[in-house]
Motif scaffolding. Structure first.
Motif, PDB file in Angstrom:
ATOM      1  N   ASP A  76       5.579  -5.179  68.861  1.00 51.18           N
ATOM      2  CA  ASP A  76       5.318  -5.486  70.272  1.00 51.18           C
ATOM      3  C   ASP A  76       4.346  -6.661  70.296  1.00 51.18           C
ATOM      4  N   MET A  77       4.856  -7.876  70.481  1.00 53.46           N
ATOM      5  CA  MET A  77       4.051  -9.065  70.233  1.00 53.46           C
ATOM      6  C   MET A  77       3.348  -9.635  71.462  1.00 53.46           C
ATOM      7  N   HIS A  78       3.445  -8.968  72.602  1.00 55.47           N
ATOM      8  CA  HIS A  78       2.735  -9.449  73.789  1.00 55.47           C
ATOM      9  C   HIS A  78       2.390  -8.251  74.667  1.00 55.47           C
ATOM     10  N   THR A  79       1.144  -7.806  74.556  1.00 60.33           N
ATOM     11  CA  THR A  79       0.653  -6.691  75.372  1.00 60.33           C
ATOM     12  C   THR A  79      -0.712  -7.050  75.950  1.00 60.33           C
ATOM     13  N   ARG A 164      -2.072   2.571  60.495  1.00 56.68           N
ATOM     14  CA  ARG A 164      -1.061   3.074  61.426  1.00 56.68           C
ATOM     15  C   ARG A 164      -0.420   1.947  62.249  1.00 56.68           C
ATOM     16  N   VAL A 165      -1.245   1.137  62.886  1.00 53.13           N
ATOM     17  CA  VAL A 165      -0.748   0.021  63.691  1.00 53.13           C
ATOM     18  C   VAL A 165      -1.549  -1.229  63.352  1.00 53.13           C
ATOM     19  N   ALA A 166      -0.867  -2.279  62.895  1.00 51.84           N
ATOM     20  CA  ALA A 166      -1.533  -3.554  62.644  1.00 51.84           C
ATOM     21  C   ALA A 166      -1.776  -4.255  63.980  1.00 51.84           C
ATOM     22  N   LEU A 167      -2.977  -4.810  64.143  1.00 57.57           N
ATOM     23  CA  LEU A 167      -3.370  -5.379  65.433  1.00 57.57           C
ATOM     24  C   LEU A 167      -3.754  -6.847  65.317  1.00 57.57           C
ATOM     25  N   GLN A 168      -3.355  -7.618  66.315  1.00 61.87           N
ATOM     26  CA  GLN A 168      -3.788  -9.001  66.485  1.00 61.87           C
ATOM     27  C   GLN A 168      -4.274  -9.169  67.920  1.00 61.87           C
ATOM     28  N   ALA A 169      -5.190 -10.113  68.137  1.00 62.49           N
ATOM     29  CA  ALA A 169      -5.741 -10.308  69.478  1.00 62.49           C
ATOM     30  C   ALA A 169      -5.812 -11.777  69.839  1.00 62.49           C
ATOM     31  N   LYS A 256       0.644 -21.966  64.297  1.00 62.88           N
ATOM     32  CA  LYS A 256       1.724 -21.351  65.066  1.00 62.88           C
ATOM     33  C   LYS A 256       1.388 -21.390  66.554  1.00 62.88           C
ATOM     34  N   VAL A 257       2.385 -21.655  67.385  1.00 66.92           N
ATOM     35  CA  VAL A 257       2.214 -21.638  68.836  1.00 66.92           C
ATOM     36  C   VAL A 257       3.271 -20.727  69.446  1.00 66.92           C
ATOM     37  N   THR A 258       2.807 -19.735  70.177  1.00 64.50           N
ATOM     38  CA  THR A 258       3.686 -18.806  70.886  1.00 64.50           C
ATOM     39  C   THR A 258       3.528 -19.026  72.384  1.00 64.50           C
ATOM     40  N   VAL A 259       4.623 -18.991  73.102  1.00 59.90           N
ATOM     41  CA  VAL A 259       4.575 -19.109  74.561  1.00 59.90           C
ATOM     42  C   VAL A 259       5.288 -17.909  75.170  1.00 59.90           C
ATOM     43  N   LEU A 375       4.818 -13.490  64.296  1.00 62.96           N
ATOM     44  CA  LEU A 375       3.432 -13.077  64.110  1.00 62.96           C
ATOM     45  C   LEU A 375       2.967 -13.183  62.665  1.00 62.96           C
ATOM     46  N   GLY A 376       3.795 -13.777  61.815  1.00 66.41           N
ATOM     47  CA  GLY A 376       3.395 -13.995  60.434  1.00 66.41           C
ATOM     48  C   GLY A 376       3.373 -12.755  59.580  1.00 66.41           C
ATOM     49  N   ARG A 377       4.222 -11.755  59.914  1.00 63.89           N
ATOM     50  CA  ARG A 377       4.272 -10.517  59.147  1.00 63.89           C
ATOM     51  C   ARG A 377       5.711 -10.214  58.713  1.00 63.89           C
ATOM     52  N   PRO A 378       6.242 -10.986  57.769  1.00 62.57           N
ATOM     53  CA  PRO A 378       7.610 -10.753  57.309  1.00 62.57           C
ATOM     54  C   PRO A 378       7.788  -9.448  56.549  1.00 62.57           C
ATOM     55  N   ASP A 379       6.705  -8.721  56.303  1.00 59.61           N
ATOM     56  CA  ASP A 379       6.783  -7.417  55.648  1.00 59.61           C
ATOM     57  C   ASP A 379       7.017  -6.289  56.643  1.00 59.61           C
ATOM     58  N   ILE A 380       7.092  -6.613  57.926  1.00 62.38           N
ATOM     59  CA  ILE A 380       7.255  -5.611  58.986  1.00 62.38           C
ATOM     60  C   ILE A 380       8.543  -5.925  59.745  1.00 62.38           C
TER      61      ILE A 380
END
Length: 435
Positions: A76-79, A164-169, A256-259, A375-380
């Motif tokens: 879930d990449m945008h919360t 349990r859950v990897a987090l980014q902010a 990286k740029v996400t929109v 999100l730079g996590r090709p292992d997920i």
């Protein structure tokens, strides 16, 4: 009650599984509607191998999925975990975007202590985990002094939930503050200290190009990526997306740029929209659409039926080679009164809203492999030998079955073991909601 009993063993087989082929690596088999059949051999909490049905060692304990579908855990990449679950305390009476801004702002000013933010964020994490999500990126309102409070809470929860859950902010900052040097410098410092990204909500502002260039240069100087809310409006005159792509290219920004959102793109004339889509592809931007929230907020006018769905040009962006994903966005707050951070719901509704079907062959990527890569996590977000056996098992065998029910009987596996899928009780939030 789940539909299946998992073997109580360290080495076992998930037999007769149906896998979305787009999520599988290192296994080649004929696909029907993008689905392949396989046996998954699990050992030591990891996927040991993926083999043809019926070819796993007969001596191993097994669970027969009877052609039930298996997904990798979701992304879930945008919360907005910091906003979540304030609806009962601060509603949005007219459901409009401006009403959401005003009511969130008022609630933040009155209530967002570290204790309050932590309680609501943790409730959301418990919910997402129970539904089968493994990676979340959240935007954090970063209007001083809130950035200090929320990022500190985020860092604590990231450490506590790392298994349990990897987090980014992302620091969701008022972009007009980018040119306020001391304020912006402090936000950048806090973001960098907590390993975050720079962000904000773009709109037509005086000196916007200078603001954007300053933001990009600060990100480059500090080794930070960027994630922006872009053109979240039905106003076709608002198109900052093209400027973002041009800025990244002109500055040679290597991060990286996400929109996210990019709603007004769908309101442009065909020629302008195509030029913008091509520029986004050339710049290598990742695009995330938030179909449920966009459809809730966009084109909302009292007494008038909405005329459009509020979403971006998802198919056109995908065809141009852009990494496109979908996510949940807001949960039970003034921007979206509903939601449960359930990636299955997000996926199911996205298929309907964005017409990701006919064919469905690659649809599963939008909540798995593509957002994980962005999100730079090709292992997920993929099923591959050697990766953790972090899987979501469904009784549904085919797409029609999967998309027609909420899949409430799913089993979530982490490291090869089923987890407790009980959802937190909303009553747990009563103390902070002053009910």
């Amino acid at each position: 009650m789940s539909f299946l009993d998992l073997p109580k063993a360290d080495h076992f087989v998930l037999a007769n599984a149906t896998l979305p082929a787009i999520t599988v690596e290192g296994y080649d088999a004929p696909a029907t509607e993008g689905l392949v059949s396989a046996d998954l051999i699990i050992a030591g909490g990891k996927i040991e191998s993926i083999v043809s049905p019926g070819t796993a060692p007969a001596a191993l304990p097994r669970a027969d999925l009877r052609d039930g579908m298996v997904f990798p855990c979701f992304v879930d990449m945008h919360t907005h975990l910091d906003k979540g679950h304030i609806w009962e305390r601060r509603r949005n009476p007219d459901g409009t975007f401006m009403g959401a801004l005003e009511n969130v702002g008022a609630d933040r000013a009155q209530n967002w202590t570290a204790q309050d933010v932590r309680a609501r964020m943790e409730f959301s994490l418990k919910t997402a985990y129970a539904h089968g999500t493994k990676l979340i990126r959240t935007h954090l309102d970063s209007i001083p002094p809130q950035h200090d409070i929320s990022f500190a809470v985020f860092s604590e929860l990231r450490a506590e939930w790392q298994d349990r859950v990897a987090l980014q902010a992302v620091a969701l900052l008022p972009l007009e503050q980018v040119l306020n040097e001391p304020v912006f410098a402090d936000i950048v410092a806090v973001t960098k200290r907590h390993g975050g990204l720079l962000g904000g909500a773009t709109r037509i502002l005086p000196d916007f190009e200078n603001i954007l260039e300053t933001l990009f240069r600060a990100a480059a100087d500090n080794g930070l990526d960027i994630d922006l809310h872009v053109d979240e409006t039905e106003d076709k005159q608002v198109l900052t997306l093209k400027t973002i792509a041009e800025t990244k290219l002109r500055l040679g920004f290597e991060g990286k740029v996400t929109v996210g959102h990019c709603c007004s793109l769908a309101r442009q004339d065909e020629d302008l929209a195509k030029r913008t889509v091509d520029m986004v592809a050339e710049a290598g931007l990742s695009v995330v659409s938030l179909p449920m929230c966009n459809m809730y907020l966009q084109d909302r006018h009292a007494g008038r039926t909405p005329r459009w769905r509020g979403v971006t040009l998802f198919h056109e962006l995908t065809a141009a080679g852009v990494k496109t994903s979908v996510s949940s966005d807001n949960t039970r707050d003034p921007f979206y009164a509903y939601g449960d951070l359930d990636a299955v719901e997000v996926f199911r509704e996205s298929v309907r809203i964005l017409h990701l079907d006919h064919p469905l062959d690659e649809a599963a990527r939008v909540v798995t492999t593509t957002p994980a890569d962005s999100l730079g996590r090709p292992d997920i977000g993929r099923i591959k030998a050697g990766l953790a056996a972090d899987l979501v098992l469904f009784s549904a065998r085919r797409w029609s079955e999967f998309l027609s029910r909420p899949q409430a009987d799913r089993i979530v596996m982490r490291n090869g073991m089923g987890i407790d899928r009980r959802l937190p009780d909303y009553r747990d939030l009563d103390p902070i909601l002053d009910r």
